[in-house]
Design an enzyme around this catalytic site. Structure first.
Site, short mmCIF file in Angstrom:
data_model
loop_
_atom_site.label_atom_id
_atom_site.label_comp_id
_atom_site.label_asym_id
_atom_site.label_seq_id
_atom_site.Cartn_x
_atom_site.Cartn_y
_atom_site.Cartn_z
N ARG A 137 0.81 -1.23 0.00
CA ARG A 137 0.00 0.00 0.00
C ARG A 137 0.84 1.27 0.00
O ARG A 137 0.56 2.19 -0.76
CB ARG A 137 -0.99 0.00 1.17
CG ARG A 137 -1.98 -1.16 1.15
CD ARG A 137 -2.54 -1.40 -0.20
NE ARG A 137 -3.61 -2.39 -0.20
CZ ARG A 137 -4.01 -3.01 -1.30
NH1 ARG A 137 -3.44 -2.76 -2.46
NH2 ARG A 137 -4.99 -3.88 -1.25
N ASP A 149 -6.89 -1.29 4.45
CA ASP A 149 -6.23 -0.70 3.29
C ASP A 149 -6.55 0.79 3.11
O ASP A 149 -5.71 1.58 2.72
CB ASP A 149 -6.56 -1.49 2.02
CG ASP A 149 -5.86 -2.84 2.03
OD1 ASP A 149 -4.75 -2.91 2.59
OD2 ASP A 149 -6.42 -3.82 1.51
N SER A 161 -13.02 -12.48 -0.82
CA SER A 161 -12.35 -11.23 -1.18
C SER A 161 -10.86 -11.51 -1.13
O SER A 161 -10.33 -11.95 -0.10
CB SER A 161 -12.74 -10.14 -0.17
OG SER A 161 -11.82 -9.08 -0.29
N1 ARG Z 1 -5.98 -8.60 6.24
C1 ARG Z 1 -4.92 -8.30 5.33
C2 ARG Z 1 -4.39 -6.93 5.57
O1 ARG Z 1 -5.06 -6.11 6.11
C3 ARG Z 1 -5.31 -8.53 3.90
C4 ARG Z 1 -6.34 -7.64 3.31
C5 ARG Z 1 -6.53 -8.00 1.90
N2 ARG Z 1 -7.56 -7.32 1.23
C6 ARG Z 1 -8.55 -7.97 0.60
N3 ARG Z 1 -9.42 -7.25 -0.06
N4 ARG Z 1 -8.71 -9.24 0.66
O2 ARG Z 1 -3.28 -6.66 5.25
#
Ligand code: ARG
Length: 425
Positions: free
Chosen positions: A121, A150, A201
């Site tokens: 990110r 995120d 997801s």
């Molecule tokens: N829980 C993980 C993180 O916050 C992965 C998030 C991934 N995003 C998704 N849309 N599956 O880093």
């Protein structure tokens, strides 16, 4: 030099006719740089940003090692109405500037998750900010929802790099289900490829794949086979083990087996493939999100697991007891900062400098055995090893001074002896 110029860059500019179509109103419109994945959400976002905020959209698709065709994505963005679209391959920069430091810090959130999504990110934010500056855009937009980490990572990283930029997160604002989005796309001429809905997801990059939602929300339910894509079920993995030698220099992997010099990107790819074949690197845990929610997460990260195991093992051989133990605390704090979107914070930068200093002598070879889901370190060697067989051995060649043990133990135990006499009944 601004970052994005270093990346391999494919830039698609809309034709004059498309720009004309997209900017029917004569007035000069402000620009927004949108992180564009090519999927339904961000495709709808292009039109929505034009309609709701009357902005010119510049779409940016960034590759950090995930599958998918970037050129196809930017072409679609322009077709939808973006005035310009960038396709940027940032994989090597991701590996060098984000995976490298994370590996040196053995970064594992809650001791388990190698942070693949989290550390991509800040890089994506940095590229977006650079493009916003180049294009004179006042806004940056991304497709994150309101319940995840995120959004925080993007917003905070962008703010750290350019506090003047305004952020729009369409999915935090609009109240649309997937069906509503498809209907919106139909009514607003947004060409979309409606794929069969994935039951999860997911997010992917070269450091790992994450998978959440659907049946996985039942914390007691074993993930179905289709939750995994990178790794075979350990039950179906080969019946004989495979060994891999990882060579390190200054804490960074530099080669595998007979190849003593390889680009880190190739090492990571190779170990994802090898580890995946042996069912290594599966993670299933309950995770504390930054926004206060606990979530059940599935990860596949064979290379990350193999490399962090190997790296930490080598550190045990070359770092002093004090340094190794102190560094564990730094690693945990660093992992939390990376998870919590604070990559560009002064504390994270200072901790990275500390970690760098510790890596001076982290050089050598670690042998890892891949077998039915496990990646076990079975051997290590280093030109800077502090492991001295002469001191360690119970056999011939022992040069440890046995008589000094007694005196040492007397002094070491003295405080406890004193306490026992004075205070214990
Ligand atoms: N829980 C993980 C993180 O916050 C992965 C998030 C991934 N995003 C998704 N849309 N599956 O880093």
């Amino acid at each position: 030099m601004s970052t994005f110029r270093r990346f391999r860059l494919i830039c698609t500019v809309a034709s004059t006719a498309q720009i004309h179509m997209a900017s029917r109103s004569k007035k000069v419109r402000d620009k927004v740089v949108l992180a564009y994945s090519g999927g339904l959400d961000t495709s709808v976002a292009i039109r929505w940003l034009q309609q709701k905020y009357d902005l010119e959209v510049i779409a940016v698709s960034i590759n950090v090692g995930q599958p998918g065709d970037l050129q196809e994505a930017v072409d679609r963005a322009v077709e939808i109405g973006a005035v310009q679209a960038y396709a940027i391959d940032a994989t090597d920069d991701f590996v060098k500037d984000y995976i490298g430091p994370s590996l040196k810090a053995n970064a594992l959130y809650m001791g388990t998750y190698p942070l693949a999504t989290a550390i991509a990110r800040p890089l994506i934010a940095k590229i977006m900010v650079d493009i916003a500056k180049k294009e004179g855009a006042k806004y940056i937009a991304h497709g994150c929802t309101a319940k995840g980490n995120d959004q925080v990572r993007f917003d905070v990283s962008i703010a750290a790099l350019d506090p003047e930029l305004k952020i729009i997160a369409p999915m935090r604002e609009w109240v649309m289900t997937r069906e509503d989005e498809i209907e919106y796309a139909r009514q607003n001429d947004v060409p979309i490829k409606v794929k069969k809905e994935c039951p999860y997801s997911t997010d992917e990059n070269i450091w790992g794949r994450s998978c959440e939602c659907g049946i996985l929300e039942d914390a007691m339910a074993e993930p179905p086979k289709d939750a995994y894509e990178w790794t075979v079920d350990p039950e179906d993995a080969p019946d004989s083990p495979e060994y891999v030698d990882v060579h390190f220099r200054k804490g960074v992997p530099v080669g595998l087996d007979k190849k003593k010099r390889m680009p880190l990107t190739d090492i990571v790819k190779k170990l994802n493939q090898l580890g995946g074949e042996h069912g290594c690197g599966r993670v299933d845990h309950i995770e504390d999100r930054l926004v206060g929610i606990k979530s059940r997460e599935i990860y596949e990260c064979p290379a990350a697991v193999i490399l962090i195991n190997a790296h930490r093992d080598l550190e045990k051989m070359v770092l002093t007891k004090d340094l190794f133990s102190y560094k564990r605390g730094v690693e945990q704090r660093f992992s939390e900062l990376a998870y919590d979107g604070l990559w560009f914070s002064p504390l994270a930068e200072a901790l990275m400098a500390f970690v760098d200093k510790t890596q001076e002598f982290v050089e050598g070879t670690v042998r890892v055995k891949l077998y039915k889901g496990s990646a076990t370190v079975v051997g290590r060697s280093s030109p800077h090893s502090l492991y001295d067989t002469g001191l360690a051995t119970y056999a011939d060649g022992d040069h440890f001074d046995h008589r000094s043990a007694e005196g040492f133990i007397y002094v070491w135990g003295l405080p406890l002896r004193t306490v026992a006499k004075a205070q214990k009944k």
